[in-house]
Scaffold this active site. Sequence first.
Site, PDB file in Angstrom:
ATOM      1  N   GLU A 274       0.901  -1.287   0.055  1.00 14.44           N
ATOM      2  CA  GLU A 274       0.104  -0.016   0.108  1.00 14.44           C
ATOM      3  C   GLU A 274       0.826   1.260   0.174  1.00 14.44           C
ATOM      4  OE1 GLU A 274      -3.001   0.126   2.876  1.00 14.44           O
ATOM      5  OE2 GLU A 274      -4.268  -1.397   1.783  1.00 14.44           O
TER       6      GLU A 274
ATOM      7  N   GLU B 261      -5.756  -8.184   0.652  1.00 11.92           N
ATOM      8  CA  GLU B 261      -6.510  -8.013   1.989  1.00 11.92           C
ATOM      9  C   GLU B 261      -7.918  -7.714   1.714  1.00 11.92           C
ATOM     10  OE1 GLU B 261      -4.673  -4.778   4.241  1.00 11.92           O
ATOM     11  OE2 GLU B 261      -2.718  -5.456   3.862  1.00 11.92           O
TER      12      GLU B 261
END
Length: 450
Positions: A174, A362
Site C-alpha cells: 500500500e 486484503e
Amino acid sequence: MNKVETSFLHKNQFGDDFLWGVSTAAFQIEGAHDTDGKGPSIWDVFTSQKGKIKNGHHASTACDFYNSYQNDIDLIRELNIPNFRFSISWPRIMPAGVPPINQAGIAYYNKIIDALLLAGIEPWITLYHWDLPHNLELKGGWTNRESVNWFSAYVEICVQNFGDRVKNWMVINEPSVFTGAGYFLGIHAPGKKGITNYLKAMHHVTLATAAGAKIIRNRIPDAHIGTTFSCTHIEPATQSPKDIEAAKRVDTLLNRTFIEPILGLGYPQADLPVLKKLNAYIVEDDLNNLSFDFDFIGLQCYTREVVKSSLLIPYIGAELISAEKRNVISTDMGWEVYPPALYEVLKKFNAYNSIKKIIITENGAAFPDTLKNGKVYDIKRTHYIQDHLEQILKAKKDGLHVDGYFVWTLTDNFEWAEGYNARFGLIHVDFDTQQRTIKHSGLWFKDFLS
Ligand code: NOJ
C-alpha cells in the site's frame, strides 16, 4: 464437522486454482521490538511519541508473534487456510537498515518459513510493510533518493536467504497509504508533512518497487512476484460536473497514481495536475525504471468513498464525506460497509490489459468484538466476508479476472494510529494474557475452506 453458519457460498464455486489465504504484517503482530539485535523502526519511534497513537498504545509486544509463531501457525492450519502472508521486518534483518546483517533476524524468519512449510502452508512474503529502519529515516527515509539503493540491498539479502523455499513475493504494501499518511499528513510514521516530502517519497517508493521486483526475478527465476495496492471505489456525491471532476481527482490519487507508472503508463499527471511537480525529481532513465511486469497485482479493498468538490482542500480540491455524515453502516474504522465496492474495483483494475493476475491480498473489517463464555460471536464480520465473497463470484460470472482472496487478518493486532481498538482478526486476542480465541468468523471460514 460442526457447521457454524448456513451460507450458500461454496469454495468450489471459485474454482480449483483460486487462492485462499490470510494476511498479516510484522510490526502489527511480532512485538519483540528490541529482541535478538533488532533495530528500531520508524514505527517504534513514532509510537513512543506522545499523542500519536490512540490511548498511547504501542507495539513493543503486540501479539507476541515473535515467540508464539508456532501456536499461531498451528491455528492457521486448524482454520484450513492454505496460504499465509506475512512481512519481513527490515530492521530485524538489518538493524541500521544497511549492512551489517543481524543473523538472529535471518534465523527467525527461517524458523517461520520452515514451520509453515512443515504445516503444509504456503509462505507469501511482503518485503516492506511500513517499518522502515529508523536509522534510514535519520537520513531522510523515503524522501532520500538513496532509499532505492538501501531497499535494493535489503531485498538482495532477503531473496538470498529465503528464496530457496519462498516462491510468492510482494514487494511493497500500500504505497499510497504509507506515503500519504506518513509523508504528507503526518498521521503515520515517520510523521512528516507536506507536498515535497510526499512527492519525493512517492517517486522513490515507486522506483524501489520496480527495482526490488527485478532483483527477485534475477535471483529466483520461478518466483511469483507481486506488489500490493490499496484501492477504493470512488463515487461523486452528486451528478454535478464539479463533484464528478472532484471524484475523478480523488480516484486518480487513491487508485491510479502508484500503479500506472508500474504498468509503464507514467504518472497520471493530466488528471491530477499537482503530480506535475514530480518532474523536479525525475531524472534521466527513471521513467523506464518505474515499470515492471508483475506476475500478479495485490488489491486491498475495504470500502467506497463518496466525494464532493471543495475549494478548501489544497492540491485535490475535493473532500470525502464520511460514512458517519452519510449515516450509513460502518466499521470501527469509520469505513462504510459497502461490498459492491469490491466488484467495482475488480472491474476497474481488470480494464488495465497488462495486469496478468489479480489477487485480493486484503479484505476484512474491524468490529467491537466481545468475548463471552469463551466465544466471540462476530456475526457482522462473518457477513462482511461472505458478502465480499459474493461480489467476487459476481465478478467472476461477469468474466472479470480474480485469482485469490486473503482475509485481513489472522489475529486482532496493532492497527497503526488506532492502536488495539480496531479488531480485525479471525481470532480474538486478549492483549493482557495473549490468549487466542477463534471467533465465529474464523470458524465459518474454517468450515468454508474444509
Ligand atoms: C491495510 C494495511 O496493509 C494493514 O496494515 C492494515 O492493518 C489494514 N489495511 C486495515 O487498516
